[in-house]
Write a protein that holds these residues in place. Structure first.
Motif, PDB file in Angstrom:
ATOM      1  N   ILE A 129     -29.754  97.624 -37.988  1.00 50.39           N
ATOM      2  CA  ILE A 129     -28.665  97.943 -38.923  1.00 50.39           C
ATOM      3  C   ILE A 129     -28.738  96.841 -40.231  1.00 50.39           C
ATOM      4  CG2 ILE A 129     -26.514  99.232 -38.989  1.00 50.39           C
ATOM      5  CD1 ILE A 129     -27.373  99.693 -36.005  1.00 50.39           C
ATOM      6  N   ASP A 131     -27.440  94.567 -43.964  1.00 54.35           N
ATOM      7  CA  ASP A 131     -26.850  94.755 -44.971  1.00 54.35           C
ATOM      8  C   ASP A 131     -27.365  95.351 -46.348  1.00 54.35           C
ATOM      9  OD1 ASP A 131     -23.282  94.078 -45.618  1.00 54.35           O
ATOM     10  OD2 ASP A 131     -24.799  93.581 -47.237  1.00 54.35           O
ATOM     11  N   TYR A 152     -26.216  99.341 -44.482  1.00 57.07           N
ATOM     12  CA  TYR A 152     -24.526  99.980 -44.543  1.00 57.07           C
ATOM     13  C   TYR A 152     -24.276  99.318 -45.870  1.00 57.07           C
ATOM     14  CZ  TYR A 152     -23.890  95.666 -41.926  1.00 57.07           C
ATOM     15  OH  TYR A 152     -23.095  94.051 -41.846  1.00 57.07           O
ATOM     16  N   MET A 157     -17.057  98.399 -43.349  1.00 53.79           N
ATOM     17  CA  MET A 157     -17.568  98.474 -41.712  1.00 53.79           C
ATOM     18  C   MET A 157     -17.399 100.085 -41.275  1.00 53.79           C
ATOM     19  SD  MET A 157     -17.763  95.546 -40.161  1.00 53.79           S
ATOM     20  CE  MET A 157     -18.585  95.353 -41.703  1.00 53.79           C
ATOM     21  N   LEU A 160     -21.450 100.576 -41.895  1.00 62.86           N
ATOM     22  CA  LEU A 160     -21.759  99.934 -40.742  1.00 62.86           C
ATOM     23  C   LEU A 160     -21.676 100.824 -39.332  1.00 62.86           C
ATOM     24  CD1 LEU A 160     -23.142  97.631 -39.381  1.00 62.86           C
ATOM     25  CD2 LEU A 160     -21.189  96.778 -39.480  1.00 62.86           C
ATOM     26  N   GLU A 161     -20.184 101.353 -38.714  1.00 61.21           N
ATOM     27  CA  GLU A 161     -19.679 102.258 -37.990  1.00 61.21           C
ATOM     28  C   GLU A 161     -20.667 103.487 -37.800  1.00 61.21           C
ATOM     29  OE1 GLU A 161     -15.604 102.910 -37.425  1.00 61.21           O
ATOM     30  OE2 GLU A 161     -15.712 103.137 -35.042  1.00 61.21           O
ATOM     31  N   GLN A 163     -23.273 103.983 -39.730  1.00 57.75           N
ATOM     32  CA  GLN A 163     -24.626 103.268 -39.095  1.00 57.75           C
ATOM     33  C   GLN A 163     -25.215 103.857 -37.669  1.00 57.75           C
ATOM     34  OE1 GLN A 163     -26.488 104.592 -41.649  1.00 57.75           O
ATOM     35  NE2 GLN A 163     -24.626 104.617 -42.913  1.00 57.75           N
ATOM     36  N   ILE A 175     -27.476  94.459 -35.324  1.00 59.73           N
ATOM     37  CA  ILE A 175     -26.794  94.553 -37.263  1.00 59.73           C
ATOM     38  C   ILE A 175     -27.646  93.001 -37.316  1.00 59.73           C
ATOM     39  CG2 ILE A 175     -24.271  94.167 -37.566  1.00 59.73           C
ATOM     40  CD1 ILE A 175     -23.608  96.113 -35.136  1.00 59.73           C
ATOM     41  N   THR A 177     -26.671  90.840 -40.949  1.00 57.06           N
ATOM     42  CA  THR A 177     -26.533  90.187 -41.884  1.00 57.06           C
ATOM     43  C   THR A 177     -26.535  88.926 -42.653  1.00 57.06           C
ATOM     44  OG1 THR A 177     -23.948  90.072 -43.202  1.00 57.06           O
ATOM     45  CG2 THR A 177     -24.214  89.559 -40.841  1.00 57.06           C
ATOM     46  N   CYS A 188     -19.489  87.302 -44.354  1.00 56.15           N
ATOM     47  CA  CYS A 188     -19.490  88.187 -43.598  1.00 56.15           C
ATOM     48  C   CYS A 188     -18.400  88.898 -42.589  1.00 56.15           C
ATOM     49  CB  CYS A 188     -20.580  88.930 -43.657  1.00 56.15           C
ATOM     50  SG  CYS A 188     -20.975  87.606 -41.785  1.00 56.15           S
ATOM     51  N   ILE A 193     -17.493  92.713 -37.349  1.00 59.55           N
ATOM     52  CA  ILE A 193     -19.214  93.217 -37.012  1.00 59.55           C
ATOM     53  C   ILE A 193     -18.905  93.564 -35.838  1.00 59.55           C
ATOM     54  CG2 ILE A 193     -20.977  92.796 -37.042  1.00 59.55           C
ATOM     55  CD1 ILE A 193     -21.219  91.992 -39.837  1.00 59.55           C
TER      56      ILE A 193
END
Ligand SMILES: *Cc1c(COP(=O)(O)O)cnc(C)c1O
Length: 395
Positions: A129, A131, A152, A157, A160-161, A163, A175, A177, A188, A193
């Motif tokens: 996942i 950024d 995302y 955020m 992101l949630e 995804q 995740i 980033t 970030c 995160i």
């Protein structure tokens, strides 16, 4: 055959030039530093990743020379055949100590670290996942891996949630980033995160290339800034920015992850080992980081001063917790004219516009360094004010 291909390339190149995207190299005739020599003319440099001003540091040059005297010029081998010296192990230990991690693996560059991190660890039943503004090397690394891809919006955020929810059916979730995004200079939101990673049972990887040495009171990066030292599974980074600016990359984090990378990471298995001179200088550099916090302190006060003065002068600067200051101009041709005029004034900055940044978001990116003295910062600000008035950007 080549004639046909040559014509094709010529056309493509002409198109790149017509689009105004053709890249020319500026030839520097001095070491990298706050002041550089270009075509015999002294200029102030505000577009290097030389955040701590170490690119021409005499102690590092000395350490590199000594390293070469003691351990030779090159390794002529990958690590696991006969390319690993005591120096390499020592540098890896220094990096682990710096970031508060369990183990570290060196690469020729962070591009390789990111290129070789995903494929050995994750498979088709897993999820990455990522950024939307992550660095090209992360994007390429993800492409080499069979894991399912989720994206995302930058630092968003809620997205992101969403995804993470979509990825719940996968076996493992990672995740990924950037620590600092290089076009805006934003850090970030690692605290949030990490919270979401806990909530949705995911691991986290942070690329600290622009944040290591810079972010956090002692420059330990975003894990220091958010009190998450030792909590993040994977960090990657470069020795080519704040840490001396030469070259070398690394992945640091959980012991088993690093161990697996030593077994299966292709840029590690199939590419040459770092040169002893660079490794020795790297060791010295991390020692310097523990001896004093002078450079970080100076960088932070330089950045605060610069942004304050620019805002006071009426410029529209993105909020930044890094050493990157994005001076927003919005208009693409204006950003190019502005940067060219700055160069006439002896100040090197870069104007960015679409597709490097979103349409209508053209800007000048200024990179502050601990190598800058107050007088350098003032000359840069004066030039901004002069040209800003000239081009009607400020009153
Ligand atoms: C610069 C950069 C890299 C590449 O680092 P090299 O060591 O120069 O290959 C990777 N990731 C990010 C986020 C970067 O900014």
């Amino acid at each position: 055959m080549y004639t046909k291909f040559q014509n094709y390339l010529k056309q493509e190149l002409a198109q790149i030039e017509a689009d105004g995207l053709y890249k020319n190299e500026r030839i520097i005739e001095s070491p990298q530093g706050a002041e550089i020599l270009v075509k015999g003319k002294k200029c102030l440099n505000f577009c290097a990743n030389n955040y701590l001003g170490l690119a021409d540091n005499p102690k590092l040059i000395e350490a590199a020379k000594k390293g070469m005297d003691a351990r030779g010029f090159g390794m002529a081998s990958v690590r696991f055949i006969c390319g690993c010296q005591d120096l390499h192990k020592k540098l890896e230990a220094k990096i682990s100590e710096f970031f508060g991690t369990e183990d570290t693996i060196l690469y020729a560059a962070c591009f390789d670290a990111n290129g070789g991190v995903f494929e050995p660890l994750l498979g088709a039943e897993d999820a990455i996942i990522s950024d939307a503004l992550n660095h090209a090397s992360i994007i390429d690394g993800v492409r080499l891996c069979k894991a399912q891809r989720f994206r995302y919006a930058n630092a968003d955020m809620a997205d992101l949630e969403k995804q993470l929810q979509d990825a719940q059916k996968c076996r493992f979730r990672l995740i990924v980033t950037d620590g600092v995004f290089s076009m805006d200079g934003n850090v970030c939101p690692l605290d949030k995160i990490y919270e979401l990673a806990q909530k949705y049972d995911a691991m986290v990887m942070v690329d600290e290339s622009h944040s290591a040495g810079v972010v956090g009171t002692t420059g330990r990066g975003v894990t220091e800034r958010f009190n998450l030292r030792g909590k993040i599974e994977i960090l990657t980074g470069t020795l080519g920015k704040a840490f001396g600016g030469a070259m070398g990359g690394f992945t640091t984090g959980k012991k088993e992850i690093i161990d697996m990378l030593r077994q299966r990471s292709r840029p590690y298995l199939f590419s040459n080992s770092m040169a002893p001179g660079l490794v020795a200088a790297g060791i010295r550099m991390f020692e310097m980081m523990t001896e004093t916090n002078e450079l970080q302190d100076k960088l932070h006060s330089n950045t605060d001063y610069f942004i304050k003065q620019m805002l006071a002068a009426g410029f529209d600067c993105k909020p930044s917790e890094s050493a990157i200051c994005a001076v927003m101009l919005y208009d693409a041709p204006l950003s190019q004219r502005f940067a060219a005029r700055m160069q006439d004034e002896g100040i090197f900055v870069t104007g960015f516009y679409y597709p490097v940044v979103p349409k209508g978001q053209a800007r000048i990116r200024v990179q502050i360094s601990a190598a800058h003295e107050k007088e350098h910062l003032d000359r840069c600000i004066e030039a901004f004010v002069k040209i800003g008035k000239e081009l009607g950007v400020i009153k």
